[in-house]
Write an enzyme that holds these catalytic residues in place. Structure first.
Site, PDB file in Angstrom:
ATOM      1  N   ASN A   1     -10.282  -0.791  -1.300  1.00 51.41           N
ATOM      2  CA  ASN A   1      -8.856  -0.678  -1.011  1.00 51.41           C
ATOM      3  C   ASN A   1      -8.079  -1.169  -2.231  1.00 51.41           C
ATOM      4  OD1 ASN A   1      -6.204  -1.060  -0.149  1.00 51.41           O
ATOM      5  ND2 ASN A   1      -6.781  -1.889   1.853  1.00 51.41           N
TER       6      ASN A   1
ATOM      7  N   HIS B   1      -4.080   6.508   3.017  1.00 52.38           N
ATOM      8  CA  HIS B   1      -4.391   5.240   2.355  1.00 52.38           C
ATOM      9  C   HIS B   1      -5.829   4.848   2.696  1.00 52.38           C
ATOM     10  CE1 HIS B   1      -4.287   1.328   0.721  1.00 52.38           C
ATOM     11  NE2 HIS B   1      -4.310   0.708   1.879  1.00 52.38           N
TER      12      HIS B   1
ATOM     13  N   CYS C   1       0.817  -1.228   0.000  1.00 51.00           N
ATOM     14  CA  CYS C   1       0.000   0.000   0.000  1.00 51.00           C
ATOM     15  C   CYS C   1       0.844   1.269   0.000  1.00 51.00           C
ATOM     16  CB  CYS C   1      -0.931   0.011   1.201  1.00 51.00           C
ATOM     17  SG  CYS C   1      -1.914  -1.470   1.310  1.00 51.00           S
TER      18      CYS C   1
HETATM   19  O1  UT7 Z   1      -4.425  -2.212   3.048  1.00 50.90           O
HETATM   20  C1  UT7 Z   1      -3.520  -2.277   4.104  1.00 50.90           C
HETATM   21  C2  UT7 Z   1      -3.631  -3.443   4.986  1.00 50.90           C
HETATM   22  N1  UT7 Z   1      -4.953  -3.726   5.450  1.00 50.90           N
HETATM   23  C3  UT7 Z   1      -5.537  -3.057   6.465  1.00 50.90           C
HETATM   24  O2  UT7 Z   1      -5.057  -2.059   6.958  1.00 50.90           O
HETATM   25  C4  UT7 Z   1      -6.815  -3.667   6.970  1.00 50.90           C
HETATM   26  C5  UT7 Z   1      -7.131  -3.199   8.353  1.00 50.90           C
HETATM   27  N2  UT7 Z   1      -8.183  -3.965   8.948  1.00 50.90           N
HETATM   28  C6  UT7 Z   1      -9.510  -3.742   8.728  1.00 50.90           C
HETATM   29  O3  UT7 Z   1      -9.875  -2.885   7.949  1.00 50.90           O
HETATM   30  C7  UT7 Z   1     -10.492  -4.533   9.545  1.00 50.90           C
HETATM   31  O4  UT7 Z   1      -9.806  -5.283  10.503  1.00 50.90           O
HETATM   32  C8  UT7 Z   1     -11.421  -5.481   8.711  1.00 50.90           C
HETATM   33  C9  UT7 Z   1     -12.410  -4.648   7.921  1.00 50.90           C
HETATM   34  C10 UT7 Z   1     -10.569  -6.308   7.780  1.00 50.90           C
HETATM   35  C11 UT7 Z   1     -12.207  -6.385   9.642  1.00 50.90           C
HETATM   36  O5  UT7 Z   1     -12.938  -5.623  10.571  1.00 50.90           O
HETATM   37  P1  UT7 Z   1     -12.851  -5.961  12.128  1.00 50.90           P
HETATM   38  O6  UT7 Z   1     -13.730  -5.005  12.783  1.00 50.90           O
HETATM   39  O7  UT7 Z   1     -11.418  -5.947  12.516  1.00 50.90           O
HETATM   40  O8  UT7 Z   1     -13.486  -7.399  12.179  1.00 50.90           O
HETATM   41  P2  UT7 Z   1     -12.865  -8.770  12.712  1.00 50.90           P
HETATM   42  O9  UT7 Z   1     -11.860  -9.289  11.752  1.00 50.90           O
HETATM   43  O10 UT7 Z   1     -12.452  -8.594  14.138  1.00 50.90           O
HETATM   44  O11 UT7 Z   1     -14.139  -9.663  12.667  1.00 50.90           O
HETATM   45  C12 UT7 Z   1     -15.286  -9.381  13.453  1.00 50.90           C
HETATM   46  C13 UT7 Z   1     -16.372 -10.376  13.087  1.00 50.90           C
HETATM   47  C14 UT7 Z   1     -15.889 -11.811  13.035  1.00 50.90           C
HETATM   48  O12 UT7 Z   1     -16.925 -12.635  13.535  1.00 50.90           O
HETATM   49  P3  UT7 Z   1     -16.865 -13.236  15.015  1.00 50.90           P
HETATM   50  O13 UT7 Z   1     -15.596 -14.035  15.056  1.00 50.90           O
HETATM   51  O14 UT7 Z   1     -16.839 -12.032  15.906  1.00 50.90           O
HETATM   52  O15 UT7 Z   1     -18.101 -14.040  15.078  1.00 50.90           O
HETATM   53  C15 UT7 Z   1     -15.699 -12.072  11.581  1.00 50.90           C
HETATM   54  O16 UT7 Z   1     -15.830 -13.427  11.250  1.00 50.90           O
HETATM   55  O17 UT7 Z   1     -16.872 -10.084  11.774  1.00 50.90           O
HETATM   56  C16 UT7 Z   1     -16.815 -11.273  10.973  1.00 50.90           C
HETATM   57  N3  UT7 Z   1     -16.588 -10.898   9.587  1.00 50.90           N
HETATM   58  C17 UT7 Z   1     -17.579 -10.629   8.730  1.00 50.90           C
HETATM   59  N4  UT7 Z   1     -18.910 -10.634   8.852  1.00 50.90           N
HETATM   60  C18 UT7 Z   1     -19.638 -10.298   7.780  1.00 50.90           C
HETATM   61  C19 UT7 Z   1     -15.391 -10.729   8.965  1.00 50.90           C
HETATM   62  N5  UT7 Z   1     -15.597 -10.370   7.690  1.00 50.90           N
HETATM   63  C20 UT7 Z   1     -16.948 -10.309   7.519  1.00 50.90           C
HETATM   64  C21 UT7 Z   1     -17.758  -9.970   6.423  1.00 50.90           C
HETATM   65  N6  UT7 Z   1     -19.106  -9.988   6.601  1.00 50.90           N
HETATM   66  N7  UT7 Z   1     -17.246  -9.636   5.234  1.00 50.90           N
END
Ligand code: UT7
Length: 328
Positions: free
Chosen positions: A285, A255, A115
């Site tokens: 992204n 970003h 990125c």
């Molecule tokens: O580009 C440079 C590098 N990348 C980044 O900087 C990415 C930074 N990270 C993020 O933007 C966020 O961490 C994400 C958007 C990727 C994820 O959001 P989060 O709030 O950190 O969610 P999480 O990974 O902690 O997941 C929370 C819950 C999980 O369910 P449980 O385990 O709590 O039951 C996931 O399984 O949300 C679930 N989940 C989804 N639910 C519906 C993860 N992806 C999805 C989805 N739809 N697409």
């Protein structure tokens, strides 16, 4: 910045025609528009056509940047393509682009800083211009992330997208210039996002394909925490290097990974969201291409104007990060 002042003389961008909405994704994986919108800020994103590769996107963005600046491909002295989704492992996408543009036999190479690729590219280009070796350098960030996404993995497929942004760097004889550059990296976070197979550590085999190891894997949550801290630090260091304060910042182009990251960083550097460019709602992204496309859009929309002090700040895989302060 070396002996001569350097500026971004003009930009261009291109995003593929095909729009993939959150509603479309609801039909593909277990997700919802509500989850994607509130957790990421993304509503839709652009996806390259089957036959479209990174160099195709780069070509359209580059043509526009060259036209904006009023130079021809044969005027270019160097071509840098920042990408994690090159046309192929090698030769470099930059060489393919050079040929397609009809540029001279000037140095052309790819740069892989995820990125942060666009900011790393601008930094490298500005050194060659600063020393006086070159006068016109094309820096393109082009990504076709849709090609390395597992479309059954909801952790990644709702986030990443395709697009390209280009900039031409030239020496400056007025106030328009790159004021300061800060870049960093931490290989200690290398396991947080990447594509495990297809390199020399894990060469392609039937097994790697069967195990989906050619697709991007990401520990989103861990990245999130580091992103906010590191981006704030990067903004601070770049402003300090430029002898500037938060009040001096006219516009901020971070970003585009997640609206919650952007909001958290913006709050910590005392800026209002009306001074921040956001395109992830429409573009997702695009890794290296995110800031490149955003800068071009912000200029076209009149949000970045001549004389504005603009901060470009990235964070991503590697880990890599960077922050560039410039006067437009
Ligand atoms: O580009 C440079 C590098 N990348 C980044 O900087 C990415 C930074 N990270 C993020 O933007 C966020 O961490 C994400 C958007 C990727 C994820 O959001 P989060 O709030 O950190 O969610 P999480 O990974 O902690 O997941 C929370 C819950 C999980 O369910 P449980 O385990 O709590 O039951 C996931 O399984 O949300 C679930 N989940 C989804 N639910 C519906 C993860 N992806 C999805 C989805 N739809 N697409």
């Amino acid at each position: 910045m070396g002996i001569r002042k350097t500026k971004i003389a003009g930009t261009g961008s291109y995003v593929p025609e095909k729009i993939l909405t959150n509603a479309d994704l609801e039909k593909m994986v277990e997700t919802s528009d509500e989850w994607i919108s509130t957790r990421t800020g993304i509503k839709e994103r652009r996806i390259a056509a089957k036959e479209e590769a990174a160099s195709d996107l780069a070509y359209y963005a580059s043509k526009e940047a060259l036209q904006t600046v009023g130079i021809k491909p044969e005027d270019l002295d160097m071509i840098i393509v920042a990408t994690i989704t090159p046309d192929m492992v090698f030769p470099a996408t930059a060489c393919i682009l050079q040929q397609r543009l009809g540029a001279r036999e000037v140095p052309a190479f790819d740069l892989e800083a995820a990125c942060s690729g666009f900011l790393y590219g601008i930094s490298i280009a500005s050194q060659f211009i600063g020393t006086g070796l070159y006068n016109n350098i094309l820096v393109v960030a082009a990504e076709t992330l849709s090609k390395i996404i597992d479309w059954e993995d909801r952790n990644t497929c709702v986030i990443f997208a395709d697009g390209a942004g280009a900039a031409v760097l030239q020496p400056s004889n007025d106030n328009s210039r790159i004021i300061s550059i800060y870049l960093g990296a931490d290989g200690g976070g290398a396991d947080l996002v990447g594509v495990p197979a297809g390199g020399s550590r894990m060469p392609a085999s039937f097994e790697t394909v069967r195990n989906k190891q050619h697709y991007m894997k990401m520990k989103g949550n861990e990245l999130f925490k580091r992103a906010v801290r590191i981006m704030v630090e990067a903004v601070n260091i770049s402003l300090e290097k430029g002898d500037l304060d938060y009040e001096d910042v006219d516009f901020f182009i971070p970003h585009q990974a997640n609206i919650r990251i952007i909001q958290a960083v913006t709050k910590r550097i005392n800026l209002n969201m009306d001074k921040v460019y956001v395109n992830l709602n429409k573009c997702g992204n695009m890794s290296a291409a995110s800031i490149a496309v955003a800068l071009d859009q912000a200029v076209k929309e009149g949000k970045v104007k001549r004389g504005d002090k603009v901060v470009l700040t990235s964070f991503g895989g590697g880990l890599t990060w960077g922050s560039i302060v410039l006067e437009w």
